[in-house]
Design a protein around this motif. Structure first.
Motif, PDB file in Angstrom:
ATOM      1  N   ASN A 185      37.938  37.714  47.766  1.00 18.14           N
ATOM      2  CA  ASN A 185      37.753  38.086  49.163  1.00 18.14           C
ATOM      3  C   ASN A 185      39.094  38.161  49.867  1.00 18.14           C
ATOM      4  O   ASN A 185      40.117  37.721  49.329  1.00 18.14           O
ATOM      5  CB  ASN A 185      36.863  37.025  49.851  1.00 18.14           C
ATOM      6  N   ASP A 186      39.116  38.697  51.062  1.00 17.02           N
ATOM      7  CA  ASP A 186      40.328  38.640  51.869  1.00 17.02           C
ATOM      8  C   ASP A 186      40.284  37.390  52.755  1.00 17.02           C
ATOM      9  O   ASP A 186      39.217  36.844  53.028  1.00 17.02           O
ATOM     10  CB  ASP A 186      40.510  39.906  52.715  1.00 17.02           C
ATOM     11  N   ASP A 221      47.183  37.778  45.834  1.00 20.29           N
ATOM     12  CA  ASP A 221      48.119  38.858  46.126  1.00 20.29           C
ATOM     13  C   ASP A 221      48.182  39.087  47.631  1.00 20.29           C
ATOM     14  O   ASP A 221      47.230  38.783  48.354  1.00 20.29           O
ATOM     15  CB  ASP A 221      47.670  40.146  45.424  1.00 20.29           C
ATOM     16  N   ILE A 222      49.313  39.597  48.089  1.00 19.58           N
ATOM     17  CA  ILE A 222      49.486  40.002  49.484  1.00 19.58           C
ATOM     18  C   ILE A 222      49.815  41.486  49.471  1.00 19.58           C
ATOM     19  O   ILE A 222      50.816  41.902  48.883  1.00 19.58           O
ATOM     20  CB  ILE A 222      50.599  39.198  50.175  1.00 19.58           C
ATOM     21  N   SER A 268      49.797  50.012  46.938  1.00 19.92           N
ATOM     22  CA  SER A 268      51.124  50.599  46.868  1.00 19.92           C
ATOM     23  C   SER A 268      51.261  51.842  47.735  1.00 19.92           C
ATOM     24  O   SER A 268      52.337  52.428  47.829  1.00 19.92           O
ATOM     25  CB  SER A 268      51.434  50.986  45.413  1.00 19.92           C
ATOM     26  N   GLY A 269      50.155  52.244  48.344  1.00 21.80           N
ATOM     27  CA  GLY A 269      50.196  53.482  49.112  1.00 21.80           C
ATOM     28  C   GLY A 269      49.722  54.674  48.309  1.00 21.80           C
ATOM     29  O   GLY A 269      49.662  55.785  48.811  1.00 21.80           O
ATOM     30  N   ILE A 311      49.265  43.310  56.833  1.00 25.12           N
ATOM     31  CA  ILE A 311      49.026  42.816  55.473  1.00 25.12           C
ATOM     32  C   ILE A 311      47.624  42.240  55.323  1.00 25.12           C
ATOM     33  O   ILE A 311      46.988  41.842  56.300  1.00 25.12           O
ATOM     34  CB  ILE A 311      50.065  41.753  55.057  1.00 25.12           C
ATOM     35  N   ARG A 312      47.178  42.211  54.073  1.00 19.93           N
ATOM     36  CA  ARG A 312      45.901  41.584  53.717  1.00 19.93           C
ATOM     37  C   ARG A 312      46.150  40.644  52.545  1.00 19.93           C
ATOM     38  O   ARG A 312      46.778  41.036  51.565  1.00 19.93           O
ATOM     39  CB  ARG A 312      44.871  42.645  53.332  1.00 19.93           C
ATOM     40  N   ARG A 313      45.670  39.417  52.666  1.00 18.95           N
ATOM     41  CA  ARG A 313      45.776  38.441  51.578  1.00 18.95           C
ATOM     42  C   ARG A 313      44.484  38.442  50.775  1.00 18.95           C
ATOM     43  O   ARG A 313      43.415  38.170  51.315  1.00 18.95           O
ATOM     44  CB  ARG A 313      46.047  37.042  52.136  1.00 18.95           C
TER      45      ARG A 313
END
Length: 290
Positions: A145-146, A161-162, A242-243, A263-265
């Motif tokens: 989850n985020d 990951d961030i 990464s876009g 950002i999303r963690r």
């Protein structure tokens, strides 16, 4: 013989007796002896052995291909027998954030299945709050989850990951010429979000109040519908990573809030007192994929 066949397949796939032995947690000499025994049982040589390498004999190449079908059929029969008997084996229940687009989770499931073939991984997709409630009520063992709230001691919280947010925008939009854009500058362009009807208000509050989006919001339940709106210049959809975007008709533009990347963690959560087996093993595999 089945175990010997699996050893043989590993040696061929990895191209090394040593690597195959490590995969099966036995010694190199032991796996070599097992394949010798398989050759004796079959009455043919499967490998042409050299000092530090090997090649498949013609018989070995034929047997390798047929053995893959044989083992796949055997595994399918075993699963069907378990289903018929009402004993489906152990179950690991995992929740995954709806809209998550990475390959890490799928790769982790693949590796976990090899190591624990008797455990079935049951996957549930949902929005943040829906997954949190399923974990809290004990209906899920692990949730990918985020992070939207402070970490609680009731859970094991692992940051995997961030990732930076990007906006997927139609390649025909003038905004596609930008490398980054402030979310405030998108206030007149609809924001497209993936969400079930039940979770729409929760997602609206998060994107408006927590992240600071001011756009009108269009909700889609399916990602293909969201992509179709994007390429028709009817809005933009937040993505992360990464876009890169799989849509050739779209461009990924980095989202900025007050000059800093949004950002999303991504985290893995499980209850601190979770009694379910194999949760720790899966988490360790998952961590290595990020």
């Amino acid at each position: 013989m089945l175990k010997q066949i699996r050893y043989f397949q590993s040696v061929v796939q990895l191209g090394s007796f040593t690597a195959a032995a490590e995969e099966h947690f036995i010694s190199q000499s032991a796996i070599s002896q097992q394949i010798r025994a398989l050759e004796d049982e079959l009455g043919v040589a499967l490998l042409n052995r050299k000092k530090r390498s090997f090649t498949l004999t013609e018989a070995g190449e034929y047997f390798y291909k047929k053995s893959l079908v044989l083992v796949a059929d055997y595994d399918a029969v075993c699963r069907e027998l378990q289903r018929i008997s009402g004993n489906s084996g152990e179950l690991l229940r995992i929740g995954v954030l709806k809209g998550y687009s990475g390959n890490e989770f799928q790769n982790a499931v693949s590796e976990f299945t090899v190591q624990f073939p008797d455990v079935t991984v049951e996957v549930t997709h949902g929005n943040h709050d829906a997954l949190y409630e399923l974990l809290r009520s004990g209906e899920l063992d692990i949730v990918l989850n985020d992070q939207r709230r402070a970490f609680s001691d009731e859970y094991i919280n692992i940051v995997l990951d961030i990732r930076e947010y990007y906006a997927e925008i139609s390649a025909n939009s003038p905004l596609a010429q930008l490398d980054e854009v402030e979310i405030a500058d998108l206030k007149n362009i609809p924001l497209i979000l993936l969400s079930s009807e039940e979770q729409q208000e929760t997602e609206r509050n998060f994107y408006n109040n927590d992240l600071g989006f001011r756009s009108e919001i269009h909700f889609c339940e399916y990602v293909d519908d969201a992509h179709m709106l994007v390429i028709q210049c009817k809005g933009y959809m937040p993505i992360e990573g990464s876009g890169d975007t799989a849509q050739t008709a779209a461009k990924a533009v980095k989202l900025i809030r007050n000059g800093s990347p949004l950002i999303r963690r991504y985290c893995a959560f499980m209850k601190a007192d979770n009694p379910s087996k194999h949760t720790n093993e899966f988490i360790e595999i998952l961590k290595k994929k990020f």
